[in-house]
Design a protein around this motif. Structure first.
Motif, PDB file in Angstrom:
ATOM      1  N   GLY A  49       9.006 -59.177  17.711  1.00 16.36           N
ATOM      2  CA  GLY A  49       7.614 -59.498  17.430  1.00 16.36           C
ATOM      3  C   GLY A  49       7.480 -60.179  16.074  1.00 16.36           C
ATOM      4  N   THR A  50       8.333 -59.792  15.142  1.00 16.18           N
ATOM      5  CA  THR A  50       8.316 -60.410  13.811  1.00 16.18           C
ATOM      6  C   THR A  50       8.516 -61.918  13.923  1.00 16.18           C
ATOM      7  N   ASN A  78      -1.326 -50.164  14.118  1.00 13.92           N
ATOM      8  CA  ASN A  78      -0.331 -49.849  13.101  1.00 13.92           C
ATOM      9  C   ASN A  78      -0.942 -49.129  11.910  1.00 13.92           C
ATOM     10  N   ASP A 113      -2.358 -60.990  18.266  1.00 12.98           N
ATOM     11  CA  ASP A 113      -1.024 -60.394  18.256  1.00 12.98           C
ATOM     12  C   ASP A 113      -1.044 -59.228  19.248  1.00 12.98           C
TER      13      ASP A 113
HETATM   14  C1  PLP Z   1       1.261 -55.728  16.434  1.00 10.28           C
HETATM   15  C2  PLP Z   1       2.682 -55.939  16.052  1.00 10.28           C
HETATM   16  N1  PLP Z   1       3.115 -57.189  15.775  1.00 10.28           N
HETATM   17  C3  PLP Z   1       4.381 -57.437  15.441  1.00 10.28           C
HETATM   18  C4  PLP Z   1       5.294 -56.413  15.339  1.00 10.28           C
HETATM   19  C5  PLP Z   1       6.709 -56.704  14.971  1.00 10.28           C
HETATM   20  O1  PLP Z   1       7.520 -56.556  16.087  1.00 10.28           O
HETATM   21  P1  PLP Z   1       9.104 -56.256  15.926  1.00 10.28           P
HETATM   22  O2  PLP Z   1       9.214 -54.890  15.355  1.00 10.28           O
HETATM   23  O3  PLP Z   1       9.630 -56.392  17.321  1.00 10.28           O
HETATM   24  O4  PLP Z   1       9.628 -57.305  15.017  1.00 10.28           O
HETATM   25  C6  PLP Z   1       4.903 -55.101  15.600  1.00 10.28           C
HETATM   26  C7  PLP Z   1       5.860 -53.989  15.490  1.00 10.28           C
HETATM   27  O5  PLP Z   1       5.554 -52.841  15.569  1.00 10.28           O
HETATM   28  C8  PLP Z   1       3.563 -54.861  15.971  1.00 10.28           C
HETATM   29  O6  PLP Z   1       3.119 -53.619  16.212  1.00 10.28           O
END
Ligand code: PLP
Length: 420
Positions: free
Chosen positions: A111-112, A205, A233
């Motif tokens: 997700g990053t 989060n 997101d």
């Molecule tokens: C809303 C959201 N976006 C992005 C991310 C980042 O994803 P990743 O941990 O797979 O890099 C997260 C991770 O918890 C998330 O909750």
């Protein structure tokens, strides 16, 4: 104890013994060795009912038979070729057919990566510089995401991490989720230079915070008015509430969507997607660069296809109702024992906040009693209930949780909250 010995070794290898910070908690984090359905087992063979689900992805439970079979089949065929495969096309078609705003996409490994590329794409497409994010909104661990606000909403964000250059934090403005005025003020001041507003449609989060007062339609309107893009997101919310994205449940079409977690069935994955006009700015069509050795790798794709095909046949009311029953029981316990607390729930995700106010903003959430949450966490752990180890994370339900789990969980909460 075996886990203590192992953790000593981990401490010599990884900062604080972990490979992602929220996994650490005192005195030592539980070390898990296997999972099956709604249960996970530690290295001493103790069983826990799992409400963390790997921070969200394991919506079908652990070691789901169908998914394990497809994974093994793919392993036998090979797992990386560095070229286009049919698996990518299959998973891409499932996503495109189930999320209205996505005509084209790129798969990433996390997700990053997905949000990092989505922000670059928005900047490249609009030729504007600023990204507006919400305080308490998390979009992964890259430099443009690790920004929180300073004292006022009109200030540029301050980095939440050392090592993020000030120059970068000056390209991210921070607004308040559920506070239209804070967003309006930012647009008044910087409107012509805002490439995109990025938000989790439901904050997940900082515990769970639901949108209020038409906040999301308002974001759609104000971004359109200023020719800025709206990025939802949906790394957590994608395929969590129903088959598809939350945006289609509430009927709001963002310009760019990011996803991850569930769409990989437990394997590393992310994606960003949008309409064709925007996505054709991505290299080598266009001039916005994006790449990854493992992006769209056959194993993540196969696992994702298996997970989504299985989810397609599921009735999401099952997990939503389970969470609803938990919410009700938890609220009853809170009232019975006169605890300063409340439960926020969005479909099958929820969190209990130790706070005497209704939690509908980052400002209120962050003042919750995290110490009390930690005491609850420790006691639940002893009773074989594993929830994410922080007040500011989210509890998730899987299709593997059953009535027996629910009863055991509520009995444990009852005893633990009574003693708190
Ligand atoms: C809303 C959201 N976006 C992005 C991310 C980042 O994803 P990743 O941990 O797979 O890099 C997260 C991770 O918890 C998330 O909750």
């Amino acid at each position: 104890m075996k886990s203590e010995e192992l953790f000593k070794e981990a401490l010599n290898l990884f900062p604080m013994g972990v490979n992602s910070p929220v996994r650490y908690y005192s005195p030592i984090p539980v070390m898990f060795k296997r999972g099956m359905g709604s249960k996970i087992f530690d290295v001493n063979d103790k069983q826990y009912i799992d409400y963390s689900l790997g921070f969200g992805p394991m919506i079908l439970g652990h070691a789901n038979e169908g998914i394990v079979r497809i994974m093994n089949e793919q392993i036998d065929k090979g797992i990386l070729f560095g070229s286009i495969t049919e698996n990518e096309i299959q998973l891409g078609k499932i996503i495109k057919n189930s999320v209205k705003s996505i005509e084209m996409m790129r798969f990433t490994n996390s997700g990053t990566e997905a949000t990092m590329h989505a922000m670059r794409l928005a900047r490249g497409y609009t030729k504007k510089n600023l990204i507006l994010k919400m305080e308490g909104g998390y979009h992964g661990a890259h430099d443009y995401s690790l920004i929180k606000s300073g004292s006022g909403t009109m200030t540029f964000g301050k980095p939440s991490s050392d090592g993020v250059p000030e120059e970068i934090s000056k390209t991210v403005v921070v607004g308040q989720y559920n506070d239209k005025e804070s967003i309006e003020n930012i647009f008044k001041k910087y409107g012509n230079n805002i490439a995109a507003v990025i938000t989790e449609p439901i904050l997940g989060n900082i515990g769970v915070i639901n949108p209020e007062n038409d906040f999301l339609p308002f974001l759609r309107e104000i971004t359109e008015k200023h020719s800025s893009l709206l990025i939802f997101d949906e790394v957590i919310t994608g395929f969590r509430f129903g088959f598809g994205a939350y945006q289609d449940i509430i009927n709001i079409k963002p310009d760019i969507t990011t996803m991850g977690k569930i769409i990989g069935g437990g394997m590393p994955i992310g994606l960003f997607g949008a309409g064709e006009e925007i996505m054709k700015n991505i290299s080598p069509y266009g001039d916005v660069y994006e790449a990854g050795t493992f992006s769209g790798n056959p194993l993540s794709m196969a696992t994702g296809i298996a997970a989504l095909n299985t989810l397609k046949g599921k009735n999401y009311n099952y997990i939503n109702n389970y969470a609803k029953r938990m919410e009700k029981s938890l609220n009853d316990i809170i009232n019975d024992y006169k605890i300063n607390g409340s439960v926020n729930r969005a479909y099958s995700m929820f969190q209990i906040f130790f706070n005497d106010r209704k939690v509908n903003s980052y400002g209120i959430a962050k003042n919750s009693d995290a110490g009390k949450f930690k005491r609850m966490f420790d006691q639940l752990l002893k009773k074989g209930i594993y929830v994410p180890p922080s007040q500011f994370e989210t509890q998730f339900i899987s299709f593997a949780h059953d009535d027996n789990d629910l009863q055991k969980t509520m009995d444990a909460y009852d005893t633990v909250l009574k003693c708190l």
